[in-house]
Design a protein around this motif. Structure first.
Motif, PDB file in Angstrom:
ATOM      1  N   PRO A   8      -4.130   0.592  -5.436  1.00 46.44           N
ATOM      2  CA  PRO A   8      -3.392  -0.278  -5.118  1.00 46.44           C
ATOM      3  C   PRO A   8      -2.880  -1.431  -4.269  1.00 46.44           C
ATOM      4  CG  PRO A   8      -2.394   1.942  -4.442  1.00 46.44           C
ATOM      5  CD  PRO A   8      -4.651   2.050  -4.456  1.00 46.44           C
ATOM      6  N   TYR A  10       0.152  -4.010  -2.030  1.00 48.46           N
ATOM      7  CA  TYR A  10       1.574  -4.775  -2.467  1.00 48.46           C
ATOM      8  C   TYR A  10       1.691  -5.010  -0.561  1.00 48.46           C
ATOM      9  CZ  TYR A  10       6.408  -5.110  -2.185  1.00 48.46           C
ATOM     10  OH  TYR A  10       7.503  -5.754  -1.500  1.00 48.46           O
ATOM     11  N   ASP A  37      -2.420  -5.123  -8.204  1.00 45.29           N
ATOM     12  CA  ASP A  37      -1.229  -5.811  -7.554  1.00 45.29           C
ATOM     13  C   ASP A  37      -0.670  -5.062  -7.686  1.00 45.29           C
ATOM     14  OD1 ASP A  37      -0.355  -7.565  -5.287  1.00 45.29           O
ATOM     15  OD2 ASP A  37       0.687  -8.366  -7.369  1.00 45.29           O
ATOM     16  N   ASP A  38       0.797  -4.552  -6.971  1.00 44.90           N
ATOM     17  CA  ASP A  38       1.992  -3.958  -6.996  1.00 44.90           C
ATOM     18  C   ASP A  38       3.395  -4.875  -7.113  1.00 44.90           C
ATOM     19  OD1 ASP A  38       3.379  -1.868  -8.343  1.00 44.90           O
ATOM     20  OD2 ASP A  38       3.958  -1.435  -5.918  1.00 44.90           O
ATOM     21  N   LYS A  62      -2.104  -6.534 -12.567  1.00 46.65           N
ATOM     22  CA  LYS A  62      -1.181  -7.500 -12.272  1.00 46.65           C
ATOM     23  C   LYS A  62      -0.265  -6.640 -12.949  1.00 46.65           C
ATOM     24  CE  LYS A  62      -2.146 -11.455 -10.571  1.00 46.65           C
ATOM     25  NZ  LYS A  62      -2.181 -12.837 -10.772  1.00 46.65           N
ATOM     26  N   GLN A  63       0.567  -6.357 -11.883  1.00 48.13           N
ATOM     27  CA  GLN A  63       2.074  -5.467 -12.422  1.00 48.13           C
ATOM     28  C   GLN A  63       3.384  -5.716 -11.616  1.00 48.13           C
ATOM     29  OE1 GLN A  63       1.081  -0.886 -12.122  1.00 48.13           O
ATOM     30  NE2 GLN A  63       2.517  -1.313 -10.148  1.00 48.13           N
ATOM     31  N   HIS A  65       6.674  -4.538  -9.653  1.00 49.54           N
ATOM     32  CA  HIS A  65       6.879  -3.605  -8.350  1.00 49.54           C
ATOM     33  C   HIS A  65       6.965  -2.820  -8.509  1.00 49.54           C
ATOM     34  CE1 HIS A  65       6.862  -2.550  -4.089  1.00 49.54           C
ATOM     35  NE2 HIS A  65       8.027  -2.012  -3.827  1.00 49.54           N
ATOM     36  N   LYS A  66       6.359  -1.072  -9.326  1.00 48.43           N
ATOM     37  CA  LYS A  66       6.587   0.088  -9.719  1.00 48.43           C
ATOM     38  C   LYS A  66       6.010   1.370  -8.448  1.00 48.43           C
ATOM     39  CE  LYS A  66       6.068  -1.469 -14.381  1.00 48.43           C
ATOM     40  NZ  LYS A  66       5.511  -0.432 -15.419  1.00 48.43           N
ATOM     41  N   PRO A  68       3.097   2.431  -5.926  1.00 46.05           N
ATOM     42  CA  PRO A  68       1.161   3.089  -5.987  1.00 46.05           C
ATOM     43  C   PRO A  68       0.509   4.730  -6.939  1.00 46.05           C
ATOM     44  CG  PRO A  68       2.441   4.548  -4.204  1.00 46.05           C
ATOM     45  CD  PRO A  68       3.332   3.349  -4.661  1.00 46.05           C
ATOM     46  N   ALA A  71       0.217   1.883 -10.195  1.00 46.43           N
ATOM     47  CA  ALA A  71      -0.166   1.356  -9.850  1.00 46.43           C
ATOM     48  C   ALA A  71      -2.057   2.125  -9.818  1.00 46.43           C
ATOM     49  CB  ALA A  71      -0.414   0.619  -8.665  1.00 46.43           C
ATOM     50  N   THR A 170       5.386   9.422 -10.744  1.00 47.45           N
ATOM     51  CA  THR A 170       4.836   8.331 -10.955  1.00 47.45           C
ATOM     52  C   THR A 170       6.972   8.920 -10.294  1.00 47.45           C
ATOM     53  OG1 THR A 170       5.900   7.959 -13.263  1.00 47.45           O
ATOM     54  CG2 THR A 170       3.210   7.326 -12.376  1.00 47.45           C
TER      55      THR A 170
END
Length: 281
Positions: A8, A10, A37-38, A62-63, A65-66, A68, A71, A170
């Motif tokens: 992960p 960021y 990529d977070d 890509k996602q 921002h959530k 690690p 991710a 999560t």
């Protein structure tokens, strides 16, 4: 078995190149590298894209921002390897790291492994040194020598086992890494060798952020009794007492400042846990 290394990322512009370079030099060649990529806002993606042009085994996802946990789960869902390896962007690795880490899994001795050879990558930094002093660790390692040969965290695991429990929790909490072993009801086992390097917080700002995150964990703020105990243990008088003692013992005056900042960050997280509980009622 092929391995999928999941990272992960960021805002990792200061460390991602070194991480990828050491992975590319691995003696274990049956691998793919999946970067998730977070939602980076710095030059991380630019650096990764440039590196990707030279390395066909690197995949970028890509996602928004959530955090690690999501991710890592996303990366695992896209993995082709039978073994999943979870590392961080601020890690670097000896050339036999992947070979040594996955060897017990390859031989069918275990479903997953961890390594005790987590070395302090920035041991000469004063705040990194203070971090180890605070944890009563040797200055050059991030895992104590007397650590048991099983662990609640998996550094590598069979993908089939990972999928049985739908991956990591999560919640964004400190112990999300422990969720695989809790759900599988089995711990990871020691892989000999598997030397890697990990950075401690290297500034007071990083110490503050890391301590705030640690302060949210269940062992510090998970119940009323633990919260009350933590408010006492991480109070200012205790910070001064322990900070002064260890500063003198280790001949590191900066530790007093470190301890005040670290304990105050923990305390803020514990206090916020009280308010969070009230809002949820």
């Amino acid at each position: 078995k092929q391995s999928s290394v999941i990272i992960p990322i960021y805002n990792e512009q200061d460390s991602i190149n070194q991480c990828l370079q050491s992975l590319e030099k691995q003696s274990y060649k049956e691998k793919e590298i999946i970067l998730v990529d977070d939602g980076s806002t710095d030059k991380t993606l630019e650096l990764v894209t440039s590196f990707q042009k030279k390395s066909p085994d690197i995949k970028v996802i890509k996602q928004n921002h959530k955090g690690p946990g999501p991710a890592r789960n996303l990366g695992a869902s896209k993995a082709n390897g039978q073994i999943l390896v979870f590392v961080d962007a601020d890690m670097t690795f000896e050339k036999d790291f992947l070979k040594d880490l996955t060897a017990p899994i390859q031989k069918g001795k275990t479903i997953g492994t961890f390594s005790k050879n987590e070395m302090n990558a920035n041991k000469d930094n004063v705040w990194s040194k203070c971090w180890n002093i605070n944890n009563n660790w040797p200055l050059d390692k991030l895992i104590p020598p007397n650590y048991p040969n099983t662990a609640p965290v998996f550094r590598a695991i069979l993908k089939t086992e990972f999928e049985k429990v739908n991956g990591f929790d999560t919640t964004g909490e400190y112990t999300d890494d422990w969720s695989l072993s809790r759900k599988l009801k089995v711990k990871s086992t020691l892989a000999k060798g598997a030397v890697y390097y990990h950075h401690n917080p290297s500034s007071l700002n990083e110490v503050w952020k890391q301590a705030r995150w640690i302060g949210k964990n269940e062992f510090i703020a998970g119940s009323l009794i633990r919260r009350v105990r933590s408010l006492v243990f991480y109070s200012f008088p205790f910070s001064l007492l322990i900070g002064a003692y260890k500063s003198i013992r280790h001949k590191t005056p900066s530790f007093l400042i470190f301890k005040i900042v670290y304990n105050f960050a923990i305390k803020v997280s514990v206090i916020k846990a009280f308010f969070k509980e009230k809002k949820s009622k």
